[in-house]
Design a protein around this motif. Structure first.
Motif, PDB file in Angstrom:
ATOM      1  N   GLU A   1     -10.123  -5.004  -0.604  1.00 25.45           N
ATOM      2  CA  GLU A   1     -10.959  -5.459  -1.717  1.00 25.45           C
ATOM      3  C   GLU A   1     -11.666  -4.287  -2.396  1.00 25.45           C
ATOM      4  N   VAL A   2     -11.964  -3.231  -1.638  1.00 22.18           N
ATOM      5  CA  VAL A   2     -12.563  -2.034  -2.244  1.00 22.18           C
ATOM      6  C   VAL A   2     -11.584  -1.386  -3.220  1.00 22.18           C
ATOM      7  N   PHE A   3     -10.301  -1.296  -2.835  1.00 19.29           N
ATOM      8  CA  PHE A   3      -9.310  -0.704  -3.722  1.00 19.29           C
ATOM      9  C   PHE A   3      -9.100  -1.561  -4.974  1.00 19.29           C
ATOM     10  N   ILE A   4      -9.159  -2.879  -4.806  1.00 20.17           N
ATOM     11  CA  ILE A   4      -9.080  -3.760  -5.980  1.00 20.17           C
ATOM     12  C   ILE A   4     -10.259  -3.480  -6.905  1.00 20.17           C
ATOM     13  N   ARG A   5     -11.456  -3.316  -6.300  1.00 14.28           N
ATOM     14  CA  ARG A   5     -12.657  -3.028  -7.094  1.00 14.28           C
ATOM     15  C   ARG A   5     -12.507  -1.716  -7.861  1.00 14.28           C
ATOM     16  N   MET A   6     -11.834  -0.750  -7.263  1.00 13.51           N
ATOM     17  CA  MET A   6     -11.625   0.527  -7.948  1.00 13.51           C
ATOM     18  C   MET A   6     -10.750   0.336  -9.184  1.00 13.51           C
ATOM     19  N   PHE A   7      -9.695  -0.455  -9.053  1.00 15.85           N
ATOM     20  CA  PHE A   7      -8.833  -0.729 -10.197  1.00 15.85           C
ATOM     21  C   PHE A   7      -9.609  -1.472 -11.285  1.00 15.85           C
ATOM     22  N   LEU A   8     -10.407  -2.447 -10.888  1.00 17.62           N
ATOM     23  CA  LEU A   8     -11.179  -3.210 -11.865  1.00 17.62           C
ATOM     24  C   LEU A   8     -12.188  -2.311 -12.585  1.00 17.62           C
ATOM     25  N   GLY A   9     -12.700  -1.311 -11.886  1.00 19.39           N
ATOM     26  CA  GLY A   9     -13.597  -0.348 -12.532  1.00 19.39           C
ATOM     27  C   GLY A   9     -12.886   0.428 -13.626  1.00 19.39           C
ATOM     28  N   GLU A  10     -11.628   0.810 -13.370  1.00 21.44           N
ATOM     29  CA  GLU A  10     -10.858   1.515 -14.396  1.00 21.44           C
ATOM     30  C   GLU A  10     -10.559   0.613 -15.589  1.00 21.44           C
TER      31      GLU A  10
ATOM     32  N   VAL B   1      -4.076   6.258   7.035  1.00 19.01           N
ATOM     33  CA  VAL B   1      -5.104   5.221   6.995  1.00 19.01           C
ATOM     34  C   VAL B   1      -5.090   4.552   5.625  1.00 19.01           C
ATOM     35  N   GLY B   2      -5.611   3.351   5.570  1.00 22.57           N
ATOM     36  CA  GLY B   2      -5.618   2.609   4.317  1.00 22.57           C
ATOM     37  C   GLY B   2      -5.476   1.138   4.588  1.00 22.57           C
ATOM     38  N   VAL B   3      -4.640   0.480   3.802  1.00 26.74           N
ATOM     39  CA  VAL B   3      -4.538  -0.972   3.912  1.00 26.74           C
ATOM     40  C   VAL B   3      -3.115  -1.422   3.619  1.00 26.74           C
ATOM     41  N   LEU B   4      -2.684  -2.435   4.355  1.00 25.05           N
ATOM     42  CA  LEU B   4      -1.415  -3.118   4.134  1.00 25.05           C
ATOM     43  C   LEU B   4      -1.707  -4.610   4.048  1.00 25.05           C
ATOM     44  N   GLN B   5      -0.977  -5.296   3.212  1.00 29.07           N
ATOM     45  CA  GLN B   5      -1.069  -6.753   3.190  1.00 29.07           C
ATOM     46  C   GLN B   5       0.338  -7.331   3.218  1.00 29.07           C
ATOM     47  N   THR B   6       0.603  -8.167   4.219  1.00 24.81           N
ATOM     48  CA  THR B   6       1.915  -8.778   4.337  1.00 24.81           C
ATOM     49  C   THR B   6       2.011  -9.973   3.395  1.00 24.81           C
ATOM     50  N   LYS B   7       3.234 -10.389   3.119  1.00 27.93           N
ATOM     51  CA  LYS B   7       3.427 -11.547   2.248  1.00 27.93           C
ATOM     52  C   LYS B   7       2.968 -12.835   2.921  1.00 27.93           C
ATOM     53  N   SER B   8       2.853 -12.819   4.237  1.00 28.84           N
ATOM     54  CA  SER B   8       2.354 -13.995   4.945  1.00 28.84           C
ATOM     55  C   SER B   8       0.836 -14.076   4.918  1.00 28.84           C
ATOM     56  N   GLY B   9       0.176 -13.062   4.323  1.00 26.72           N
ATOM     57  CA  GLY B   9      -1.265 -13.165   4.098  1.00 26.72           C
ATOM     58  C   GLY B   9      -2.148 -12.391   5.048  1.00 26.72           C
TER      59      GLY B   9
ATOM     60  N   SER C   1      -9.328 -12.200  -2.069  1.00 28.05           N
ATOM     61  CA  SER C   1     -10.132 -13.276  -1.477  1.00 28.05           C
ATOM     62  C   SER C   1     -11.630 -13.008  -1.619  1.00 28.05           C
ATOM     63  N   ASP C   2     -11.978 -11.967  -2.373  1.00 27.89           N
ATOM     64  CA  ASP C   2     -13.384 -11.620  -2.575  1.00 27.89           C
ATOM     65  C   ASP C   2     -13.900 -12.308  -3.846  1.00 27.89           C
TER      66      ASP C   2
END
Length: 434
Positions: A132-141, A69-77, A213-214
């Protein structure tokens, strides 16, 4: 193409041309996912035949998720959010955000997966997708680093100057200054903020600014980039990772740089790598469930002697403590003055035919070997997520022998939507006090 987010659960399928809650999956999306699978099948970190089919597998006109489980993002968006498939005792269907919040709660118990440290510090679990949650985790660090202060380091600099500073580079001196004798091509060290550690973070922030996109994440990234305005972007990321030095002064950079590895080097908590995905972060649900239950036991039964991943007992004696002796590693061992209870977690939804034979053999070995070593094993427990197709049961190896049940193997469930702490106490303590 931004903001195209599709949510599926474990073993869910994606088909080209299908519509998922208003988001259409294109043929190009599926082609990129299948390329990702092909890359994983041919390039593995450990050099073995392990395949990315453990995480995704191709099907006709689409792909199917497995138990990662988790997240994938393709290059097509297209952002694909894969949530765990969790059943509750009352059978009520849960909204995606309820499952997402429970998954993040479970993920908070994970300290290490396949040798990679993972923490949930600074997490704001807003109603948003996992990407976006995982991005937020990195920004917290990164925010933590900014508050403690960006570090500088000595960086080697080569310059052609009017004075000699450091070491004269003879080859470059001849190439550049054979005619102009008044200049010196030299190498020297300068104490600069533009070190590889800061450059990697700056590069990751710039990258995320373009794919997030957040609005809140974008705002935070822009605010943080102000602190890195004297830091340049890295174009050779691999070389940047080779140059970092996590000594005592840079210790608080560790977690942020691990995230940089995930974001920039396309590394994940898995054994695959490749270049077809813009972002890929997948977690094995069996490890998350194990970590979550173990953490619950450790906190709920703090008055007991709780050993996680116990390594004291071997399957055989004759070879001594060598790899050929097969060390036993039950997930949880709880010891009291009177007895010992051993438990393993299994992320499987049991069907009508019950536990796998191999799981029962494993628990029988735990009971037998720990008893051989003088421990008063009361029972061993297999802990599964809730299933309505198979009732909790106790297996006994000697029902025809008076005053003993022999080896007792309990099959029990943990309702992840219920009162987990109470259920843990019922699982492990109840018979201590009978």
């Amino acid at each position: 193409m931004k903001n195209r987010v599709v949510t599926i659960t474990e073993y869910g399928r994606l088909y080209a041309g299908a519509d998922y809650a208003g988001v259409k999956v294109t043929k190009r999306d599926i082609e990129e996912l299948k390329t990702f699978i092909d890359e994983g099948n041919t390039v593995c970190d450990d050099g073995t035949d392990s395949s990315i089919n453990n995480f995704l597998r191709p099907i006709r006109l689409g792909v199917q998720a497995n138990n990662y489980v988790g997240v994938l993002q393709t290059k097509s968006g297209l952002t694909i959010e894969i949530l765990p498939k969790i059943h509750g005792k009352h059978g009520a269907s849960k909204k995606d955000n309820d499952v997402r919040m429970l998954f993040l709660k479970m993920l908070g118990a994970v300290k290490n997966i396949d040798g990679r440290t993972f923490t949930m510090a600074h997490l704001d679990t807003a109603n948003t997708n996992l990407f976006e949650v995982f991005i937020r985790m990195f920004l917290g660090e990164v925010d933590s680093i900014i508050k403690q202060g960006l570090k500088s380091a000595y960086i080697g600099v080569e310059e052609n100057e009017a004075f000699l500073k450091g070491k004269l580079l003879m080859k470059q001196q001849i190439q550049h200054n054979l005619v102009n004798k008044a200049r010196f091509y030299n190498h020297h060290d300068e104490f600069m903020i533009n070190c590889p550690e800061n450059r990697l973070i700056r590069t990751a922030l710039e990258y995320l600014l373009h794919i997030s996109s957040d609005f809140n994440n974008q705002r935070l990234i822009r605010e943080q980039l102000i602190y890195f305005n004297q830091v340049t972007i890295l174009h050779d990321v691999d070389q940047g990772f080779q140059r970092i030095k996590l000594d005592r002064n840079f210790q608080y950079y560790t977690q942020a740089l691990l995230w940089c590895e995930i974001i920039l080097a396309k590394q994940s908590f898995t054994s695959f790598k490749g270049s077809s995905m813009a972002f890929a972060l997948l977690f094995p649900m069996d490890k998350i469930f194990e970590a979550y239950v173990s953490d619950l036991v450790r906190k709920t039964l703090s008055d007991y002697n709780v050993s996680l991943q116990d390594r004291k007992i071997w399957l055989f004696d004759e070879h001594g403590k060598q790899s050929s002796s097969y060390r036993l590693r039950p997930d949880i061992v709880i010891r009291s003055d009177e007895s010992t209870v051993i438990a393993d977690t299994k992320w499987k939804v049991l069907k009508a035919d019950g536990p796998a034979q191999s799981d029962l053999y494993q628990m029988y070995a735990y009971h037998t070997r720990y008893s051989h070593k003088g421990e008063k094993v009361q029972k061993v427990v297999l802990i599964y997520p809730y299933s309505k197709e198979f009732l909790p049961i106790e297996f006994h190896s000697l029902t025809d022998v008076p005053d003993t049940n022999g080896v007792q193997i309990n099959v029990r469930y943990l309702d992840l939507y219920g009162d987990s702490e109470r259920e843990i106490r019922d699982l492990f303590i109840k018979k201590y006090t009978d």
